[in-house]
Write an enzyme that holds these catalytic residues in place. Sequence first.
Site, PDB file in Angstrom:
ATOM      1  N   TRP A   1       4.606   3.316  -3.267  1.00 17.65           N
ATOM      2  CA  TRP A   1       4.913   2.404  -4.385  1.00 17.65           C
ATOM      3  C   TRP A   1       5.303   1.030  -3.864  1.00 17.65           C
ATOM      4  O   TRP A   1       5.319   0.053  -4.614  1.00 17.65           O
ATOM      5  CB  TRP A   1       6.060   2.951  -5.239  1.00 17.65           C
ATOM      6  CG  TRP A   1       5.751   4.246  -5.914  1.00 17.65           C
ATOM      7  CD1 TRP A   1       6.180   5.485  -5.526  1.00 17.65           C
ATOM      8  CD2 TRP A   1       4.953   4.452  -7.093  1.00 17.65           C
ATOM      9  NE1 TRP A   1       5.694   6.437  -6.384  1.00 17.65           N
ATOM     10  CE2 TRP A   1       4.944   5.831  -7.351  1.00 17.65           C
ATOM     11  CE3 TRP A   1       4.240   3.592  -7.951  1.00 17.65           C
ATOM     12  CZ2 TRP A   1       4.256   6.396  -8.427  1.00 17.65           C
ATOM     13  CZ3 TRP A   1       3.557   4.144  -9.018  1.00 17.65           C
ATOM     14  CH2 TRP A   1       3.568   5.534  -9.245  1.00 17.65           C
TER      15      TRP A   1
ATOM     16  N   HIS B   1     -10.468   2.672  -0.011  1.00 14.76           N
ATOM     17  CA  HIS B   1      -9.993   3.832  -0.776  1.00 14.76           C
ATOM     18  C   HIS B   1     -11.167   4.487  -1.511  1.00 14.76           C
ATOM     19  O   HIS B   1     -11.272   5.711  -1.594  1.00 14.76           O
ATOM     20  CB  HIS B   1      -8.924   3.415  -1.787  1.00 14.76           C
ATOM     21  CG  HIS B   1      -7.692   2.837  -1.148  1.00 14.76           C
ATOM     22  ND1 HIS B   1      -7.100   3.404  -0.044  1.00 14.76           N
ATOM     23  CD2 HIS B   1      -6.931   1.754  -1.469  1.00 14.76           C
ATOM     24  CE1 HIS B   1      -6.032   2.684   0.303  1.00 14.76           C
ATOM     25  NE2 HIS B   1      -5.909   1.676  -0.548  1.00 14.76           N
TER      26      HIS B   1
ATOM     27  N   LEU C   1     -11.371  28.269  -2.428  1.00 22.92           N
ATOM     28  CA  LEU C   1     -10.536  27.306  -1.681  1.00 22.92           C
ATOM     29  C   LEU C   1      -9.460  26.799  -2.621  1.00 22.92           C
ATOM     30  O   LEU C   1      -9.735  26.553  -3.802  1.00 22.92           O
ATOM     31  CB  LEU C   1     -11.408  26.127  -1.217  1.00 22.92           C
ATOM     32  CG  LEU C   1     -10.660  24.961  -0.539  1.00 22.92           C
ATOM     33  CD1 LEU C   1     -10.326  25.294   0.912  1.00 22.92           C
ATOM     34  CD2 LEU C   1     -11.491  23.675  -0.578  1.00 22.92           C
TER      35      LEU C   1
ATOM     36  N   ARG D   1      -7.857  -0.470   6.753  1.00 21.64           N
ATOM     37  CA  ARG D   1      -8.432  -1.069   7.971  1.00 21.64           C
ATOM     38  C   ARG D   1      -9.943  -0.907   8.009  1.00 21.64           C
ATOM     39  O   ARG D   1     -10.663  -1.791   8.471  1.00 21.64           O
ATOM     40  CB  ARG D   1      -7.782  -0.448   9.214  1.00 21.64           C
ATOM     41  CG  ARG D   1      -6.424  -1.063   9.528  1.00 21.64           C
ATOM     42  CD  ARG D   1      -5.638  -0.206  10.475  1.00 21.64           C
ATOM     43  NE  ARG D   1      -5.118   0.978   9.802  1.00 21.64           N
ATOM     44  CZ  ARG D   1      -4.685   2.052  10.434  1.00 21.64           C
ATOM     45  NH1 ARG D   1      -4.754   2.120  11.751  1.00 21.64           N
ATOM     46  NH2 ARG D   1      -4.197   3.064   9.762  1.00 21.64           N
TER      47      ARG D   1
ATOM     48  N   ARG E   1       3.680  -0.774  -1.977  1.00 18.79           N
ATOM     49  CA  ARG E   1       2.480  -1.605  -1.779  1.00 18.79           C
ATOM     50  C   ARG E   1       2.315  -2.605  -2.920  1.00 18.79           C
ATOM     51  O   ARG E   1       2.930  -2.453  -3.973  1.00 18.79           O
ATOM     52  CB  ARG E   1       1.249  -0.698  -1.691  1.00 18.79           C
ATOM     53  CG  ARG E   1       1.298   0.161  -0.454  1.00 18.79           C
ATOM     54  CD  ARG E   1      -0.009   0.864  -0.200  1.00 18.79           C
ATOM     55  NE  ARG E   1       0.092   1.598   1.052  1.00 18.79           N
ATOM     56  CZ  ARG E   1      -0.945   2.010   1.765  1.00 18.79           C
ATOM     57  NH1 ARG E   1      -2.171   1.761   1.348  1.00 18.79           N
ATOM     58  NH2 ARG E   1      -0.772   2.672   2.888  1.00 18.79           N
TER      59      ARG E   1
ATOM     60  N   ASP F   1      -5.576   8.584   6.563  1.00 18.75           N
ATOM     61  CA  ASP F   1      -5.114   7.210   6.800  1.00 18.75           C
ATOM     62  C   ASP F   1      -6.228   6.353   7.383  1.00 18.75           C
ATOM     63  O   ASP F   1      -7.111   6.848   8.070  1.00 18.75           O
ATOM     64  CB  ASP F   1      -3.896   7.243   7.744  1.00 18.75           C
ATOM     65  CG  ASP F   1      -3.107   5.948   7.692  1.00 18.75           C
ATOM     66  OD1 ASP F   1      -3.301   5.149   6.742  1.00 18.75           O
ATOM     67  OD2 ASP F   1      -2.302   5.719   8.608  1.00 18.75           O
TER      68      ASP F   1
HETATM   69  C1  IPE Z   1       0.602   7.971   4.669  1.00 12.36           C
HETATM   70  O1  IPE Z   1      -0.127   6.825   4.984  1.00 12.36           O
HETATM   71  C2  IPE Z   1       0.424   8.325   3.239  1.00 12.36           C
HETATM   72  C3  IPE Z   1      -0.929   8.686   2.803  1.00 12.36           C
HETATM   73  C4  IPE Z   1      -1.990   8.819   3.541  1.00 12.36           C
HETATM   74  C5  IPE Z   1      -1.031   8.950   1.405  1.00 12.36           C
HETATM   75  P1  IPE Z   1       0.560   5.388   5.080  1.00 12.36           P
HETATM   76  O2  IPE Z   1      -0.489   4.471   5.577  1.00 12.36           O
HETATM   77  O3  IPE Z   1       1.213   5.047   3.805  1.00 12.36           O
HETATM   78  O4  IPE Z   1       1.691   5.650   6.183  1.00 12.36           O
HETATM   79  P2  IPE Z   1       2.566   4.628   7.031  1.00 12.36           P
HETATM   80  O5  IPE Z   1       3.222   3.706   6.063  1.00 12.36           O
HETATM   81  O6  IPE Z   1       1.645   3.884   7.939  1.00 12.36           O
HETATM   82  O7  IPE Z   1       3.514   5.498   7.790  1.00 12.36           O
HETATM   83  C1  IPE Z   2      -4.524   5.662   3.478  1.00 15.35           C
HETATM   84  O1  IPE Z   2      -5.111   4.501   3.914  1.00 15.35           O
HETATM   85  C2  IPE Z   2      -4.592   5.798   1.990  1.00 15.35           C
HETATM   86  C3  IPE Z   2      -3.298   5.674   1.315  1.00 15.35           C
HETATM   87  C4  IPE Z   2      -2.137   5.548   1.872  1.00 15.35           C
HETATM   88  C5  IPE Z   2      -3.361   5.712  -0.116  1.00 15.35           C
HETATM   89  P1  IPE Z   2      -4.287   3.163   4.052  1.00 15.35           P
HETATM   90  O2  IPE Z   2      -4.382   2.405   2.778  1.00 15.35           O
HETATM   91  O3  IPE Z   2      -2.909   3.442   4.503  1.00 15.35           O
HETATM   92  O4  IPE Z   2      -5.101   2.414   5.171  1.00 15.35           O
HETATM   93  P2  IPE Z   2      -4.521   1.521   6.339  1.00 15.35           P
HETATM   94  O5  IPE Z   2      -3.515   2.365   7.070  1.00 15.35           O
HETATM   95  O6  IPE Z   2      -3.902   0.316   5.714  1.00 15.35           O
HETATM   96  O7  IPE Z   2      -5.724   1.205   7.169  1.00 15.35           O
HETATM   97 MG    MG Z   3      -2.025   3.522   6.334  1.00 19.54          MG
END
Ligand code: IPE
Ligand code: IPE
Ligand code: MG
Length: 254
Positions: free
Chosen positions: A78, A46, A140, A33, A80, A29
Amino acid sequence: MTILTIFASSTQEIPEAPAVPRHIAVIMDGNGRWARKRLMPRVMGHQRGVETVRNMVRYCIELGVEYLTLFAFSSENWRRPVDEVSFLMKLFAEALKREVVKLHENDIRLMVVGDRSRFDASLIQAIDAAEKLTAHNRKLTLTIAANYGGRWDILQAVRRLLEVHPEKAGNFTEQDLASHLSMAYAPEPDLFIRTGGEQRISNFLLWQLAYTELYFTDTLWPDFDRRAFNRAIESYQRRERRFGRTSEQLNPHV
Ligand code: IPE
Ligand code: IPE
Ligand code: MG
């Protein structure tokens, strides 16, 4: 023919607590940001995140980790913006195409868990081919959780179990159910890592995390380097994994 390995269940018996985690599960995660801090579009985060995945695989192999599971896209992602979702799908498809031969050369088995039904036919085909090519690799097992949700996993396991064993409705065991979860081929994770500062599970491996050691760090996923990885491992190694017992039972002579 499939060979089903039954791994110790943390609630049915006391599993080993290896000094080097056999299985690490990660919520990657903080990509968005990371990019926004640099005034870049979220998707650049990403893209950088894929680099971290590559490094993470290397650290795990060097340490002797057997299973690495990465949450790449949740069943809730989804929600997003459409553009971000399609970028993520494209990134996944491209990374798969580009990396699969390298994974194979490095003796890495690739598995993808999650509900594939919403993916493009070409992506499903690429996933199948990658899994088939790397199926016998042993160094792995890298699992990508894509369109994965912990609740989906438990539901599909119940449905499949009752399909195969309708007579078990009403009296199946934990083991019956666990053997139909999508990661039945792996032991339960020893260590869970979530980068990006949030302290939640976000519908990741709900069943399998029952006795996993949880580690949360503010480091954003694209910044998660070897030092950050080592800090997570050191934290894991300081834990006393009691699985319900007392500390005195674990250290009778202290
Ligand atoms: C969790 O991250 C899912 C992945 C890393 C794929 P999110 O950024 O989507 O989680 P929430 O919405 O903050 O809980
Ligand atoms: C995690 O990073 C990747 C996915 C959920 C695909 P985020 O996209 O959730 O990044 P933040 O949380 O918005 O920074
Ligand atoms: Mg996130």
